[in-house]
Scaffold this motif. Structure first.
Motif, short mmCIF file in Angstrom:
data_model
loop_
_atom_site.label_atom_id
_atom_site.label_comp_id
_atom_site.label_asym_id
_atom_site.label_seq_id
_atom_site.Cartn_x
_atom_site.Cartn_y
_atom_site.Cartn_z
N TYR A 24 0.67 -1.09 -0.14
CA TYR A 24 -0.01 -0.13 0.02
C TYR A 24 0.78 1.17 0.11
O TYR A 24 2.01 1.32 0.76
N LEU A 48 1.78 4.34 1.56
CA LEU A 48 1.46 4.99 2.79
C LEU A 48 1.25 6.58 2.67
O LEU A 48 0.73 7.15 3.42
N PHE A 73 -4.91 5.22 2.40
CA PHE A 73 -4.11 4.13 3.34
C PHE A 73 -3.45 4.66 4.35
O PHE A 73 -2.59 3.77 5.15
N LYS A 74 -3.75 5.80 4.73
CA LYS A 74 -2.88 6.49 5.93
C LYS A 74 -3.32 5.83 7.36
O LYS A 74 -2.50 5.75 8.27
N LYS A 110 -4.05 3.08 9.77
CA LYS A 110 -3.68 1.69 9.91
C LYS A 110 -4.66 0.47 9.83
O LYS A 110 -4.70 -0.49 9.55
N VAL A 126 -7.59 0.77 8.46
CA VAL A 126 -7.87 0.41 6.95
C VAL A 126 -7.17 -0.48 6.37
O VAL A 126 -7.62 -1.63 5.66
N ARG A 127 -5.73 -0.55 6.37
CA ARG A 127 -5.04 -1.61 5.95
C ARG A 127 -5.13 -3.07 6.74
O ARG A 127 -4.99 -4.18 6.06
N LEU A 177 -8.44 -4.33 5.21
CA LEU A 177 -8.22 -4.98 3.86
C LEU A 177 -7.53 -6.53 4.16
O LEU A 177 -7.86 -7.32 3.51
N GLN A 211 -1.28 3.27 -6.14
CA GLN A 211 -1.90 3.14 -4.81
C GLN A 211 -1.69 2.14 -4.21
O GLN A 211 -1.30 1.97 -2.81
N ALA A 212 -2.04 0.99 -4.80
CA ALA A 212 -1.77 -0.35 -4.16
C ALA A 212 -0.93 -1.34 -5.47
O ALA A 212 -1.19 -0.92 -6.55
#
Lengths: 546, 326
Positions: free
Chosen positions: A292, A294, A299-300, A302, A304-305, A308, A431-432
């Motif tokens: 991700y 960052l 994705f700021k 944590k 959310v990551r 996912l 983005q990813a």
């Protein structure tokens, strides 16, 4: 008179008889010796095949798999890796690490000769590392040795390296193949020299023939310091099409190749395959991940990551993309080593947890269209990967479906490798990303995870930065004690796992096929090739006779 | 005529410069660079080592300067050396060229040997049974994906029947064989690639020669010949074929570059060590000097090919010869 004559006659006959017996005895002995010789000696040829030709046969310039693996047959380093991935002596009989790693002394073997008969000495080692450290040489691996402050030849078979600061990966880096000073000493352009294509080394095989884009033949070195390899020729054949390669394997014209998961599982059930070919599999030293960016506002957070990651069913991915030929990965080290922490957060598939974390982060499906929103913005992003890697493309498609279930919409973009690196990765313009890393034996991960490597063009392109991880990485590369290092890297594993800059996906299996006539293969963590010089073929199964 | 030839030859030089310049700039405009392809995702190679690589090979200089350096070297016929393995570009090309020439010349020969008679017979016996069968056959050949056909040939003749080798140009143990076995081996290795390469092109060429023969058959001089009472075989060989040859020569001239550049697809499938793979691999690796070397030589030969076919025209067709001298 007559009597005497008869006696002489008998004597003669006796003599003749004895001579015949002796003759046959000697013959028998010779034959016996010959048989033993050929049984224990070196026979047959092993034909390996790959899709690309070697490029350059000088170890410190080799930058592709084929060249480096062929260099390993021709050259030796001071150290090498054994079957359990431990560092063991090679050209060095032993070594001493002193002053907490600032001084490393190598005691070299006395019985080593170059393929042209010249003796191997400390001068060759000195010459090799001086060349590597000279920026004019253009060795791509120069930074692995930049800590070397000085090199000192103590005597013909003792050499000492001085470091400006302790550097634990050094011992492994000393596995770099040593090149002969007596041949390269007077050459200024090492890369373009004749020895880059007709190499002289100290290794188990001598260079013999290289037909560009066709094949390379290496011949067993009878004077190899361990012992002469039991396979007389090592052949590398270039067959650029993998399905043609497979036909060559089954028909017996090549002896070994790497199989795709599909070939490994479904193409190998024919009787002609099963009768003659053995399959091996072991965990490859590489992993595939989702990274991700960052710096991207999406994705700021944590959580959310983490959400996912929880929403990804790794088993489903391994089953679908690798047909089950892989193992789950949770961190940036190689599984089954002391550095890999089995207790680190695994992010086992958990939709409830994923949904909860996203809700806590403020994401919810307000307009009921199946896609989450926050502050009027939809949870939509783009995932990029490179063309030519079917597994990564498959992974992207599966993840797209898995994330859709929690209301995250993903677009997939597949790009040609050069454009992918140039426009997206190096400029951090993504983005990813779905990518993979191969894992060196040493756990030092400075180049990928230290915040210092997040500059443009650096490999920390996700811009991961955790001061504690930085500190531990610096600490870890300065410690020679394996137990101390294990503690440090396990901690790093946990911290990175907690921060989720990547969702670690899997380690794939290496799947190799080898003709059954080759005996002595013992799969180990290091793969199957580590004891190649002990592989052999029984006399009645020899295919190529010289 | 001499002046014409000299003029045409001189014209090749500015063309070559123009084409090479376009090639050079387009290549550098493509995203990506050699160092990041080589070392891009390798944790063992630092950014400074990559920068050092660029510096060593002048890749950090502006494109125009790089082109200037390239031309300067080329004047002394130095194509430079590969960025991937540092071998001289010329040496790389000469090591690959024989394999491609061998394969391409044989298949070109076979293509002409088969396609021209098919075309002529089909034209002369238009709408006959033979013509129809050939039309079907030729269109099947045209429509068959050549890589698929190549794989099928390998599967059937190489793998299932085992009559012919599966891939490669010579076995690795060829050095241990005597010259008779070596030649036998080479011929065996040639069969499948030649068949696969020839099959697809057969269609185009036989259709082409058929239509050009038909065109000639409608000419007045053929009618005259017929009126004179010449036998139809005499008409075909003396009048029709000679004139129909013109357009076939054009095709021949245009297929000269393919002789050199080879075919990437067939060379990959048959593991043939030719120019097609060399060029393709160089492009994929951003190996500028090799791409330029292969490109310039192919361009040069294309121009020579066009030139030669023009000259051949002049020999075959007096009208062109007269025109040239005016």
């Amino acid at each position: 008179m007559l009597n005497i004559k008869i006696r002489t006659n008998i004597f003669r006959r006796l003599l003749f008889f004895r001579k015949t017996v002796t003759f046959f005895l000697v013959l028998l002995l010779c034959l016996n010796g010959y048989c033993r010789e050929s049984e224990e000696g070196s026979t047959d040829a092993y034909v390996f095949s790959g899709i690309a030709d070697a490029r350059i046969l000088i170890p410190f310039f080799a930058d592709d798999t084929t060249s480096s693996s062929i260099c390993e047959f021709i050259y030796n380093g001071l150290t090498k890796i054994d079957k359990d991935l431990k560092i063991v002596p090679d050209l060095a009989e032993s070594w001493k690490v002193e002053e907490e790693g600032l001084r490393i002394t190598f005691y070299l073997r006395h019985d080593v000769v170059w393929h042209d008969g010249e003796p191997f000495t400390a001068g060759d080692v000195y010459f090799t590392f001086k060349k590597i450290l000279d920026p004019g040489t253009g060795c791509p691996y120069i930074s692995n040795y930049s800590g070397i402050k000085d090199i000192e030849i103590i005597d013909d078979h003792t050499i000492r390296f001085y470091y400006s600061q302790p550097y634990a990966p050094a011992l492994l880096k000393f596995g770099m193949g040593i090149i002969p000073e007596h041949l390269f000493g007077k050459i200024t352009d090492i890369r373009g020299s004749v020895y880059a294509v007709k190499p002289i080394g100290t290794g188990p095989y001598k260079f013999s023939i290289w037909k560009n884009a066709q094949y390379m033949v290496l011949a067993a070195n009878p004077d190899y310091f361990e012992h002469m390899p039991r396979i007389k020729r090592y052949v590398y054949r270039v067959v650029p099409d993998q399905s043609v390669q497979f036909l060559e394997l089954v028909s017996g014209d090549i002896d070994s190749m790497g199989l795709s998961p599909y070939q490994f599982l479904y193409r190998s059930n024919t009787p002609e395959f099963k009768d003659r070919i053995e399959k091996y599999r072991y965990l490859a030293r590489s992993y595939t991940y989702i990274g991700y960016n960052l710096k991207d506002p999406l994705f700021k957070d944590k959580n959310v990551r983490r959400a996912l990651s929880y929403a990804i069913n790794k088993k489903e991915i391994i089953d679908a993309a690798l047909l089950g030929l892989g193992d789950e990965c949770t961190g940036p080290f190689f599984k089954d080593t002391v550095y890999y922490d089995d207790a680190a957060e695994r992010y086992s598939y958990d939709m409830v947890k994923a949904a909860l974390l996203l809700r806590q982060a403020g994401w919810s499906d307000v307009d009921n269209d199946g896609v989450l929103e926050k502050d009027g913005k939809k949870f939509v992003f783009r995932i990029v990967t490179n063309q030519g890697n079917q597994v990564r493309e498959d992974v992207a498609t599966i993840i797209q479906a898995q994330w859709a279930k929690i209301g995250v919409k993903v677009d997939i973009q597949v790009l040609a490798w050069s454009a992918f690196l140039d426009q997206f990765i190096n400029k951090k313009n993504f983005q990813a990303v779905i990518l993979g890393w191969s894992l060196p034996v040493d756990p030092d991960i400075y180049a990928v995870w230290h915040s210092d490597s997040s500059k443009e063009g650096g490999l920390n392109f996700v811009s991961y930065s955790n001061p504690e991880v930085d500190q531990l990485i610096e600490l870890g590369r300065g410690k020679f004690d394996i137990n101390e290092r294990a503690k440090i890297y396990k901690r790093i594993h946990c911290l990175i796992s907690e921060d989720v800059p990547y969702t670690f996906l899997f380690f794939p299996y290496s799947t190799i096929a080898v003709q059954k006539r080759f005996k002595g293969i013992e799969p180990a963590p290091a793969g199957i090739g580590y004891n190649f010089i002990d592989w052999y073929v029984k006399n009645d199964e020899v295919r190529y006779k010289f | 005529m001499k002046r014409y030839i000299a003029k045409r030859l001189l014209l090749i030089i500015p063309m070559l410069i123009g084409i090479s310049f376009i090639m050079f700039t387009v290549m550098h405009l493509a995203p990506g660079d050699t160092a990041s392809i080589k070392y891009g995702m390798n944790p063992e190679v630092s950014g400074s080592a990559r920068a050092n690589f660029d510096k060593m090979y002048d890749l950090d200089k502006p494109v125009l300067v790089q082109y200037g350096l390239w031309v300067k070297r080329l004047i002394s016929l130095d194509f430079g050396s590969s960025l991937i393995d540092d071998q001289a570009v010329m040496a790389k090309i000469t090591s690959r060229l024989p394999a491609t020439l061998l394969l391409q010349i044989i298949s070109l020969f076979i293509i002409f040997l088969i396609a021209v008679p098919i075309g002529v017979i089909s034209a002369v016996k238009r709408n006959s049974f033979f013509d129809r069968i050939m039309t079907i056959f030729v269109f099947i050949g045209y429509a068959t994906p050549s890589f698929w056909l190549a794989l099928l040939l390998i599967l059937f003749f190489g793998f299932k029947l085992g009559w012919l080798p599966i891939s490669g140009m010579s076995p690795w143990y060829t050095a241990y064989l005597d010259s008779f076995d070596r030649t036998k081996d080479l011929i065996a290795h040639l069969v499948l690639p030649v068949v696969a390469t020839a099959f697809g092109s057969l269609a185009a060429l036989s259709r082409y020669s058929r239509s050009s023969v038909i065109e000639v058959m409608n000419e007045n001089y053929v009618l005259t010949a017929r009126a004179k009472g010449l036998s139809s075989s005499r008409i075909v060989t003396a009048h029709i074929l000679k004139n129909a040859l013109l357009s076939i020569i054009t095709i021949m001239g245009l297929s000269l570059p393919a002789l050199i550049s080879g075919s990437f697809i067939f060379e990959t499938i048959f593991a043939w060590p030719g120019m097609g793979r060399l060029g393709y691999e160089a492009i994929m690796n951003y190996d500028y000097p090799v791409v330029m070397g292969v490109g310039v030589i192919a361009t040069f030969l294309t121009l020579i090919g066009i030139f030669l076919s023009d000259i051949a025209y002049a020999f075959v067709d007096p009208r062109i010869r007269v025109g040239g001298e005016k």
